[in-house]
Design an enzyme around this catalytic site. Structure first.
Site, PDB file in Angstrom:
ATOM      1  N   GLN A  65       0.816  -1.224   0.000  1.00  0.00           N
ATOM      2  CA  GLN A  65       0.000   0.000   0.000  1.00  0.00           C
ATOM      3  C   GLN A  65       0.849   1.274   0.000  1.00  0.00           C
ATOM      4  O   GLN A  65       0.320   2.373  -0.138  1.00  0.00           O
ATOM      5  CB  GLN A  65      -0.927   0.026   1.228  1.00  0.00           C
ATOM      6  CG  GLN A  65      -1.945  -1.087   1.280  1.00  0.00           C
ATOM      7  CD  GLN A  65      -2.995  -0.990   0.167  1.00  0.00           C
ATOM      8  OE1 GLN A  65      -3.223   0.068  -0.419  1.00  0.00           O
ATOM      9  NE2 GLN A  65      -3.628  -2.109  -0.143  1.00  0.00           N
ATOM     10  N   CYS A  84      -8.703  -8.943   4.515  1.00  0.00           N
ATOM     11  CA  CYS A  84      -7.560  -9.846   4.707  1.00  0.00           C
ATOM     12  C   CYS A  84      -6.759  -9.461   5.940  1.00  0.00           C
ATOM     13  O   CYS A  84      -5.514  -9.526   5.937  1.00  0.00           O
ATOM     14  CB  CYS A  84      -6.653  -9.891   3.483  1.00  0.00           C
ATOM     15  SG  CYS A  84      -7.449 -10.541   2.036  1.00  0.00           S
ATOM     16  N   LYS A 112      -1.428  -2.793  -7.750  1.00  0.00           N
ATOM     17  CA  LYS A 112      -1.822  -1.661  -6.889  1.00  0.00           C
ATOM     18  C   LYS A 112      -1.081  -0.394  -7.299  1.00  0.00           C
ATOM     19  O   LYS A 112      -1.337   0.688  -6.796  1.00  0.00           O
ATOM     20  CB  LYS A 112      -1.537  -1.988  -5.431  1.00  0.00           C
ATOM     21  CG  LYS A 112      -2.397  -3.154  -4.912  1.00  0.00           C
ATOM     22  CD  LYS A 112      -2.109  -3.416  -3.468  1.00  0.00           C
ATOM     23  CE  LYS A 112      -2.525  -4.807  -3.050  1.00  0.00           C
ATOM     24  NZ  LYS A 112      -3.946  -4.958  -2.777  1.00  0.00           N
TER      25      LYS A 112
END
Ligand code: PMP
Length: 421
Positions: free
Chosen positions: A212, A373, A235
């Site tokens: 992230q 998750c 991502k």
């Protein structure tokens, strides 16, 4: 700086960035699509889609094998991306860049291979309470195999790590610290530079799950001094099924291969096989060549905008969202770290996150709902699920305003409407 991203006033021009993403030009459920799930996977700019199409149309051949022109071109394009990735995260050399299927495979590679090299019964691995399952389960599997143990850095209620407790967990038994850079649930940006320095005082190597973080800020693995850093292409506005494991050369040289097969060998006989040099030792079989090339196009695209500008945009928009959402009665935000970005998870009254997500979908708004998750985190906050809005370079304040209107509608439908601005 590219004219595409910053205008003369040096303003991050989201509208023109959004124009570069064909998928965002459509309507969903009869409404303009508002995509707030980039934490799960980011959308792809035209240049990434075009790079993949171009590769299949003109250059497709296997890499590192052929003696003909197409294969040379494919190999060159593939290896050029390795250099691009090296520069993007400021690694020392290209041999430290391993292409994987994503963050998950990168962490599994380290668990298998570093695990085989360094971790024995009763050794300890330090993780944090806010890890994604992909940075928990591979270590549990290693524990089952060799009898090592996992130690957990506890959390403060605001969603930051307890660094005093972290310091106490580092002992001569600790063989690895493996922690998330930016939490996919709380948005917390962990002080990893400080945490790495502390682990290194005890000669303990550190793996960072950067899934992230890499899409949201400049990453400098030399400055961080991490031993491993893992991230996913999808991502990062690139394709699925490609990711990167950065590893310090001294570790990668010493670690045994993760998988056996073509490309990872220099010589095979039935008596003895010699392994290839880095990075190929860890890239068995035909890789996802098109995805690697798409990843190169994504990095080029992001660099044309500038990772500093992207970081600033993400932080500003996160603050805006945090402030707007917190004005909705009955909405509880999880994660109040001062250093927070990109992700806002919440619950709304006693309405299930899936209902929130479904009603927002009717408004053309895509968010994520579930356990993200990170079941241990759900347990910590005593909720079964959370709704999550996650941001990308194409999101703007009007997307957050639409989300707020959508959430007020959810409350209205569930008869919890108490407030109108
Ligand atoms: N770590 C974090 C923090 C993530 O957000 C994700 C994806 N949600 C992963 C790991 C796993 O990434 P991938 O599925 O791309 O391997």
């Amino acid at each position: 700086m590219d004219a595409l991203s910053l205008n003369e006033k040096n303003v991050f021009d989201v509208a023109s960035i959004k124009q570069q993403f064909p998928i965002l030009q459509q309507q969903c459920r009869g409404k303009p699509l508002i995509y707030l799930d980039s934490g799960a996977t980011a959308q792809k700019p035209e240049s990434v889609i075009e790079a993949i199409r171009h590769y299949y149309q003109y250059d497709n051949a296997n890499v590192h094998r052929g003696v003909y022109q197409l294969s040379e071109r494919a190999t060159q394009a593939y290896e050029q991306v390795r250099e691009q990735v090296r520069a993007f995260i400021n690694a020392e050399d290209q041999h430290e860049i391993i292409f994987t299927r994503g963050t998950t495979e990168a962490i599994n590679l380290v668990a298998h291979s570093f695990g085989a090299l360094q971790i024995k019964a009763d050794d300890e691995i330090v993780l944090s309470y806010m890890e994604h399952h992909s940075n928990i389960v591979p270590w549990q599997m290693l524990c089952e195999k060799v009898g090592c143990k996992i130690k957990i850095i506890p959390l403060h209620e605001e969603g930051t790590l307890d660094l005093n407790e972290y310091a106490k967990l580092l002992t001569p038994r600790t063989k690895l610290v493996s922690i998330i850079h930016v939490s996919n649930v709380l948005g917390t940006v962990n002080p990893i530079e400080q945490m790495i320095a502390l682990a290194h005082q005890h000669n303990i190597p550190v793996l960072i799950d950067g899934a992230q973080a890499v899409p949201r800020m400049p990453i400098d693995v030399k400055k961080l001094d991490c031993d491993f850093y893992a991230f996913s292409g999808h991502k990062l506005y690139g394709p699925t099924s490609v990711g990167v494991l950065y590893g310090k050369r001294k570790w990668l040289e010493a670690m045994p291969p993760y998988q056996g097969g073509g490309d990872m060998i220099s010589r095979v006989s039935f008596n003895k096989t010699e392994y290839n040099v880095l990075p190929y030792k860890f890239e068995a079989g035909t890789p996802n060549i098109a995805a690697v090339i798409g990843l190169g196009a994504a990095i080029q695209y992001l660099e044309s905008i500038g990772m500093d500008a992207i970081q600033k945009h993400e932080i500003e928009l996160t603050h805006y969202a945090q402030q707007k959402l917190s004005q909705i009665p009955g909405l509880k935000i999880y994660g109040h770290a001062k250093d927070k970005m990109g992700v806002i998870s919440f619950t709304l009254d006693d309405i299930h996150a899936h209902d929130v997500g479904t009603i927002l979908d009717n408004e053309g708004i895509a968010i994520r709902a579930g356990h993200h998750c990170a079941m241990p985190l759900m347990e910590y906050y005593k909720v079964a699920a959370m709704a999550r809005a996650s941001l990308g370079i194409y999101n703007q304040k009007s997307d957050i305003d639409a989300l707020v209107r959508g959430l007020l509608k959810v409350k209205e439908i569930f008869g919890r409407y108490t407030h109108r601005e």
